[in-house]
Design a protein around this motif. Structure first.
Motif, PDB file in Angstrom:
ATOM      1  N   GLU A   1      17.818  71.015 -22.680  1.00 56.12           N
ATOM      2  CA  GLU A   1      17.796  72.421 -22.298  1.00 56.12           C
ATOM      3  C   GLU A   1      16.675  73.171 -23.015  1.00 56.12           C
ATOM      4  OE1 GLU A   1      20.640  76.421 -22.521  1.00 56.12           O
ATOM      5  OE2 GLU A   1      21.319  74.524 -23.375  1.00 56.12           O
TER       6      GLU A   1
ATOM      7  N   SER B   1      28.696  66.636 -24.317  1.00 56.64           N
ATOM      8  CA  SER B   1      27.821  67.671 -23.761  1.00 56.64           C
ATOM      9  C   SER B   1      28.489  69.047 -23.786  1.00 56.64           C
ATOM     10  CB  SER B   1      27.423  67.320 -22.319  1.00 56.64           C
ATOM     11  OG  SER B   1      28.559  67.230 -21.482  1.00 56.64           O
TER      12      SER B   1
ATOM     13  N   GLY C   1      13.328  72.189 -21.632  1.00 58.81           N
ATOM     14  CA  GLY C   1      13.110  72.823 -20.339  1.00 58.81           C
ATOM     15  C   GLY C   1      12.701  74.281 -20.458  1.00 58.81           C
ATOM     16  N   LYS C   2      13.310  74.986 -21.411  1.00 53.63           N
ATOM     17  CA  LYS C   2      12.964  76.394 -21.608  1.00 53.63           C
ATOM     18  C   LYS C   2      11.563  76.541 -22.188  1.00 53.63           C
ATOM     19  CE  LYS C   2      17.662  78.204 -22.186  1.00 53.63           C
ATOM     20  NZ  LYS C   2      18.638  78.824 -23.121  1.00 53.63           N
TER      21      LYS C   2
ATOM     22  N   PRO D   1      13.126  73.836 -16.221  1.00 52.00           N
ATOM     23  CA  PRO D   1      14.548  73.519 -16.372  1.00 52.00           C
ATOM     24  C   PRO D   1      15.058  72.505 -15.359  1.00 52.00           C
ATOM     25  CG  PRO D   1      14.258  75.666 -15.350  1.00 52.00           C
ATOM     26  CD  PRO D   1      12.904  75.231 -15.803  1.00 52.00           C
TER      27      PRO D   1
ATOM     28  N   ALA E   1      17.864  64.568 -17.745  1.00 53.27           N
ATOM     29  CA  ALA E   1      19.087  64.477 -18.553  1.00 53.27           C
ATOM     30  C   ALA E   1      20.177  63.731 -17.798  1.00 53.27           C
ATOM     31  CB  ALA E   1      19.572  65.875 -18.940  1.00 53.27           C
TER      32      ALA E   1
ATOM     33  N   TYR F   1      23.629  71.159 -31.451  1.00 54.41           N
ATOM     34  CA  TYR F   1      22.415  70.551 -30.896  1.00 54.41           C
ATOM     35  C   TYR F   1      22.709  69.103 -30.495  1.00 54.41           C
ATOM     36  CZ  TYR F   1      17.359  70.084 -30.195  1.00 54.41           C
ATOM     37  OH  TYR F   1      16.120  69.935 -29.646  1.00 54.41           O
TER      38      TYR F   1
ATOM     39  N   THR G   1      13.998  68.944 -16.426  1.00 57.61           N
ATOM     40  CA  THR G   1      14.685  68.455 -17.626  1.00 57.61           C
ATOM     41  C   THR G   1      16.144  68.118 -17.345  1.00 57.61           C
ATOM     42  OG1 THR G   1      15.042  70.769 -18.270  1.00 57.61           O
ATOM     43  CG2 THR G   1      13.196  69.609 -19.291  1.00 57.61           C
ATOM     44  N   TYR G   2      16.800  68.930 -16.507  1.00 61.44           N
ATOM     45  CA  TYR G   2      18.198  68.623 -16.179  1.00 61.44           C
ATOM     46  C   TYR G   2      18.299  67.365 -15.321  1.00 61.44           C
ATOM     47  CZ  TYR G   2      20.025  72.957 -18.152  1.00 61.44           C
ATOM     48  OH  TYR G   2      20.395  73.964 -19.032  1.00 61.44           O
TER      49      TYR G   2
ATOM     50  N   LEU H   1      22.249  67.113 -24.467  1.00 65.15           N
ATOM     51  CA  LEU H   1      22.008  68.072 -23.385  1.00 65.15           C
ATOM     52  C   LEU H   1      21.279  69.312 -23.902  1.00 65.15           C
ATOM     53  CD1 LEU H   1      22.417  68.718 -20.412  1.00 65.15           C
ATOM     54  CD2 LEU H   1      24.628  69.733 -20.995  1.00 65.15           C
ATOM     55  N   LYS H   2      21.629  69.743 -25.121  1.00 65.63           N
ATOM     56  CA  LYS H   2      20.959  70.899 -25.720  1.00 65.63           C
ATOM     57  C   LYS H   2      19.477  70.620 -25.932  1.00 65.63           C
ATOM     58  CE  LYS H   2      21.273  75.030 -27.657  1.00 65.63           C
ATOM     59  NZ  LYS H   2      21.740  76.233 -26.934  1.00 65.63           N
TER      60      LYS H   2
ATOM     61  N   TYR I   1      27.792  72.393 -26.146  1.00 70.37           N
ATOM     62  CA  TYR I   1      26.856  73.488 -25.871  1.00 70.37           C
ATOM     63  C   TYR I   1      27.561  74.836 -26.000  1.00 70.37           C
ATOM     64  CZ  TYR I   1      28.939  74.810 -21.404  1.00 70.37           C
ATOM     65  OH  TYR I   1      29.807  75.273 -20.456  1.00 70.37           O
TER      66      TYR I   1
END
Length: 221
Positions: free
Chosen positions: A179, A164, A182-183, A188, A195, A172, A191-192, A175-176, A167
């Protein structure tokens, strides 16, 4: 604050998450195999008793183990292109960095595994007319790998978690993928959280398999 996980669909998973998961798994496997091979060579160098082999191997291992991984990732990503005169790319840089970094940790595991093999096994190999290389290859290393297999796999689980950190150079990974999802959906927090659950499920499941393997090896002994 209301949490909404409804945006997680098959399209989101296949479009954002799977790509990152595949890269994280590829990075883990490549770094594990390369790290074990290089780590075994470093371990043999440190156990050779020859100063011209022991000193550089010890310096390499101690240096790598004393520097945070994220700093090593940034160093390789920023400095190697200056030496080569061309960019490496985030993915290739991650493969090289993780392999070289993990080799230091696998080296210590393998060194302990080699030292765990009774010296009588080595003397028996010499008594049969084997050379040092043959004794290590046919007698010591197979036993060392078996003894250290649970620890090697545990280090690999840690390696998967550490992926992770790529990043920092924009690779990619899993975790990316979360992220970016989420954006795109402006979620966010959700998604975190997902994750974290995914990482936990993967790592906890692998840890349970390692425990079962460790119990089997203990029975064999």
């Amino acid at each position: 604050m209301n949490l909404d996980f409804s945006f997680f669909s098959a399209d989101v998973i296949s479009g954002f998450i799977v790509k990152g998961l595949l890269f994280s798994l590829q990075l883990t496997v490549v770094a594990m195999i390369g790290g074990i091979v290089l780590g075994t060579l470093l371990a043999l160098m440190r156990l050779s008793g020859k100063p011209w082999l022991v000193t550089p191997a010890a310096a390499y291992v101690n240096t790598m183990r004393s520097i945070p991984l994220v700093m090593v990732i940034l160093w390789f990503f920023l400095l190697i292109p200056l030496l080569l005169g061309r960019p490496m790319g985030a993915e290739l840089s991650a493969f090289v960095t993780f392999t070289l970094f993990e080799a230091a940790y696998y080296s210590e595991i393998m060194r302990a595994g080699i030292q765990s093999v009774p010296k009588g096994q080595v003397y028996a190999g010499y008594a049969m007319g084997m050379s040092y290389r043959q004794t290590m290859q046919l007698v010591v290393l197979p036993q060392a790998f078996r003894n250290m297999l649970p620890v090697l796999l545990t280090q690999t689980i840690i390696l998967f978690q550490d992926t992770s950190l790529v990043y920092a150079i924009g690779a990619y990974d899993l975790l990316k993928g979360f992220e970016i999802a989420g954006k795109n959906f402006n979620r966010p927090v959700e998604t975190y959280l997902v994750a974290a659950v995914v990482y936990f499920v993967i790592c906890f499941g692998l840890s349970m398999l390692v425990r079962r393997l460790q119990a089997r090896i203990a029975i064999i002994r």
